[in-house]
Design a protein around this motif. Structure first.
Motif, PDB file in Angstrom:
ATOM      1  N   ILE A 202      30.362  34.547  49.397  1.00 46.92           N
ATOM      2  CA  ILE A 202      30.021  34.818  47.993  1.00 46.92           C
ATOM      3  C   ILE A 202      28.509  34.879  47.890  1.00 46.92           C
ATOM      4  CG2 ILE A 202      29.845  32.410  47.217  1.00 46.92           C
ATOM      5  CD1 ILE A 202      31.665  35.067  45.205  1.00 46.92           C
ATOM      6  N   CYS A 203      27.989  35.798  47.067  1.00 42.09           N
ATOM      7  CA  CYS A 203      26.541  35.855  46.821  1.00 42.09           C
ATOM      8  C   CYS A 203      26.199  34.768  45.805  1.00 42.09           C
ATOM      9  CB  CYS A 203      26.130  37.228  46.301  1.00 42.09           C
ATOM     10  SG  CYS A 203      24.358  37.356  45.942  1.00 42.09           S
ATOM     11  N   LEU A 204      25.437  33.783  46.237  1.00 38.48           N
ATOM     12  CA  LEU A 204      25.145  32.641  45.376  1.00 38.48           C
ATOM     13  C   LEU A 204      24.276  33.011  44.187  1.00 38.48           C
ATOM     14  CD1 LEU A 204      24.587  29.807  48.004  1.00 38.48           C
ATOM     15  CD2 LEU A 204      26.556  30.144  46.506  1.00 38.48           C
ATOM     16  N   ASN A 205      23.309  33.902  44.382  1.00 39.23           N
ATOM     17  CA  ASN A 205      22.453  34.311  43.253  1.00 39.23           C
ATOM     18  C   ASN A 205      23.292  34.850  42.108  1.00 39.23           C
ATOM     19  OD1 ASN A 205      21.456  35.216  46.020  1.00 39.23           O
ATOM     20  ND2 ASN A 205      19.494  34.887  44.978  1.00 39.23           N
TER      21      ASN A 205
ATOM     22  N   ASP B 260      36.591  39.466  36.777  1.00 40.34           N
ATOM     23  CA  ASP B 260      36.647  40.900  36.472  1.00 40.34           C
ATOM     24  C   ASP B 260      35.619  41.684  37.269  1.00 40.34           C
ATOM     25  OD1 ASP B 260      38.559  40.138  34.524  1.00 40.34           O
ATOM     26  OD2 ASP B 260      36.926  39.627  33.171  1.00 40.34           O
ATOM     27  N   ASP B 261      35.904  41.898  38.550  1.00 38.23           N
ATOM     28  CA  ASP B 261      35.019  42.657  39.424  1.00 38.23           C
ATOM     29  C   ASP B 261      35.229  44.144  39.165  1.00 38.23           C
ATOM     30  OD1 ASP B 261      33.704  43.949  41.471  1.00 38.23           O
ATOM     31  OD2 ASP B 261      34.657  42.837  43.093  1.00 38.23           O
ATOM     32  N   PRO B 262      34.215  44.861  38.632  1.00 36.09           N
ATOM     33  CA  PRO B 262      34.407  46.295  38.313  1.00 36.09           C
ATOM     34  C   PRO B 262      34.555  47.167  39.556  1.00 36.09           C
ATOM     35  CG  PRO B 262      32.106  45.651  38.012  1.00 36.09           C
ATOM     36  CD  PRO B 262      32.867  44.386  38.280  1.00 36.09           C
ATOM     37  N   PHE B 263      34.248  46.616  40.743  1.00 40.44           N
ATOM     38  CA  PHE B 263      34.326  47.416  41.969  1.00 40.44           C
ATOM     39  C   PHE B 263      35.592  47.137  42.768  1.00 40.44           C
ATOM     40  CE2 PHE B 263      29.893  46.769  40.891  1.00 40.44           C
ATOM     41  CZ  PHE B 263      29.366  48.050  41.000  1.00 40.44           C
ATOM     42  N   GLU B 264      36.451  46.250  42.278  1.00 37.66           N
ATOM     43  CA  GLU B 264      37.634  45.912  43.050  1.00 37.66           C
ATOM     44  C   GLU B 264      38.552  47.116  43.148  1.00 37.66           C
ATOM     45  OE1 GLU B 264      41.215  42.567  43.209  1.00 37.66           O
ATOM     46  OE2 GLU B 264      39.900  42.704  41.477  1.00 37.66           O
ATOM     47  N   MET B 265      38.991  47.396  44.353  1.00 43.78           N
ATOM     48  CA  MET B 265      39.844  48.555  44.588  1.00 43.78           C
ATOM     49  C   MET B 265      41.295  48.243  44.184  1.00 43.78           C
ATOM     50  SD  MET B 265      37.626  50.645  45.687  1.00 43.78           S
ATOM     51  CE  MET B 265      38.619  51.995  46.288  1.00 43.78           C
TER      52      MET B 265
ATOM     53  N   LEU C 107      28.040  42.129  39.630  1.00 44.48           N
ATOM     54  CA  LEU C 107      29.378  41.572  39.460  1.00 44.48           C
ATOM     55  C   LEU C 107      30.267  41.828  40.673  1.00 44.48           C
ATOM     56  CD1 LEU C 107      30.106  42.541  35.742  1.00 44.48           C
ATOM     57  CD2 LEU C 107      29.280  40.361  36.627  1.00 44.48           C
ATOM     58  N   GLU C 108      29.790  42.642  41.602  1.00 45.48           N
ATOM     59  CA  GLU C 108      30.614  42.991  42.756  1.00 45.48           C
ATOM     60  C   GLU C 108      30.927  41.756  43.606  1.00 45.48           C
ATOM     61  OE1 GLU C 108      30.834  46.305  46.349  1.00 45.48           O
ATOM     62  OE2 GLU C 108      28.955  46.007  45.255  1.00 45.48           O
ATOM     63  N   ARG C 109      32.182  41.618  43.983  1.00 46.27           N
ATOM     64  CA  ARG C 109      32.710  40.559  44.861  1.00 46.27           C
ATOM     65  C   ARG C 109      32.737  39.182  44.204  1.00 46.27           C
ATOM     66  NH1 ARG C 109      33.555  43.427  49.977  1.00 46.27           N
ATOM     67  NH2 ARG C 109      33.187  45.537  49.229  1.00 46.27           N
ATOM     68  N   LEU C 110      32.534  39.113  42.889  1.00 41.67           N
ATOM     69  CA  LEU C 110      32.639  37.835  42.193  1.00 41.67           C
ATOM     70  C   LEU C 110      34.072  37.618  41.729  1.00 41.67           C
ATOM     71  CD1 LEU C 110      29.403  37.674  40.015  1.00 41.67           C
ATOM     72  CD2 LEU C 110      29.783  36.757  42.310  1.00 41.67           C
ATOM     73  N   PRO C 111      34.475  36.361  41.454  1.00 42.69           N
ATOM     74  CA  PRO C 111      35.818  36.132  40.936  1.00 42.69           C
ATOM     75  C   PRO C 111      35.951  36.664  39.516  1.00 42.69           C
ATOM     76  CG  PRO C 111      34.541  34.113  40.860  1.00 42.69           C
ATOM     77  CD  PRO C 111      33.699  35.114  41.602  1.00 42.69           C
TER      78      PRO C 111
END
Length: 324
Positions: free
Chosen positions: A125-128, A319-324, A313-317
């Motif tokens: 996970i990206c901590l920032n 509502d990830d807008p990039f989730e396939m 928001l990518e790869r966050l828990p």
């Protein structure tokens, strides 16, 4: 005297070795000698065309940092976003480590790798982004706690044997994240130049009733805009990559419009009427086109705002807008 190492040292070294091995072989993963919360530095290398049979890779100065945690006991659960639930790994971390990442700022990406030693699994996970977009909005008082539970999407699981690179892979995401400082730099520069051109428009408006002053101010404005446009065009973010953020193509088109607009504005100055109503009408028309061009600069400067709203928001828990 005999030297010893304990189980925690073994776990830590195992996790760092597995994390480093997980990356594509052409990327460079460097251990950080003096560890105060950051364990590894990752430098992205890109495949480039080569005239001989050997594939070559080039660095474009894109880096990120890893914080590696190794555990023998993992716990899973669900995280509820506004639209759906996400299967997550629950991981407890000291608040002091999160505060270090927060202090570093968003432009230096720090990615947490949680290594499940028992099952040879790696989650990240990206901590920032997690701190800014998930933790602080949901728990503003987290800084007063000693420990914080992170919710890492199970889909952020790396298979060490799978190193095929494509835009939707883990490696595509890591490459995009490593370019973050370039995006922030471009956003800052384009916003600054948009403001500067606004000041230049004031000089242009002041000469609207004097053809000589107006022509001189208009030429200076275009020279300044041209200088700004070329400097922005030289930024490395416009280089196309296999892993780029999808919005970049739209910003490239905006940059092309900007160059075309500057060239178009030079023509009216060559035939600007010298006096009377014709000059006032021509000046008014020119000012309208110049104002539109400044709007193109402003449009470019929204790259930072769009990245904040969507890209991070990518790869966050949730509502990830990039989730396939």
């Amino acid at each position: 005297m005999t030297k010893f190492q304990d189980e925690n040292q073994l776990k830590g070294r195992f996790g760092e070795l597995l994390a480093a091995f997980a990356f594509p072989p052409e990327w460079v993963v460097r251990p950080i000698q003096y560890d105060y919360g950051l364990d590894l530095e990752v430098e992205v290398f890109h495949a480039i065309p080569s005239s001989d049979r050997r594939q070559k890779y080039q660095t474009w100065g894109e880096h990120s940092y890893l914080q590696v945690k190794t555990t023998d006991n993992v716990s899973f659960g669900k995280y509820k976003g506004s639209d759906k639930e996400t299967e997550v790994l629950k991981f407890l971390i000291e608040t002091t480590e999160l505060r270090l990442v927060e202090a570093m700022g968003a432009s230096v990406p720090v990615i947490l790798f949680v290594v499940d030693r028992a099952n040879l699994q790696v989650f990240y996970i990206c901590l920032n982004d997690y701190i800014s977009k998930i933790l602080t909005p949901c728990n503003p008082a987290w800084r007063d706690q000693r420990m914080v539970t992170l919710y890492i999407p199970v889909r952020n699981q790396i298979k060490v044997s799978d190193k095929e690179f494509d835009p939707t892979s883990h490696w595509g995401y890591f490459a995009r994240t490593a370019r973050r400082s370039k995006i922030y730099s471009a956003a800052n520069l384009t916003h600054h130049y948009s403001i500067e051109l606004g000041y230049a428009l004031v000089d242009l408006d002041a000469g609207e009733s004097n053809p000589e002053i107006f022509s001189k101010a208009a030429l200076q404005f275009l020279e300044r805009a041209n200088q700004y446009a070329w400097e922005i065009a030289e930024l490395d973010i416009w280089r196309k990559t296999d892993s780029e953020w999808g919005a970049m193509e739209g910003f490239r088109e905006t940059l092309t419009i900007l160059h075309d607009r500057i060239l178009q504005l030079k023509e009216p100055l060559k035939n600007l009427p010298s006096r009377g109503d014709e000059f006032e009408q021509a000046a008014f028309h020119f000012l309208g086109r110049v104002d539109f061009m400044r709007g193109v600069f402003t449009s470019l400067s929204t790259i930072g705002r769009l990245y904040e709203q969507i890209g991070r928001l990518e790869r966050l828990p949730g509502d990830d807008p990039f989730e396939m």
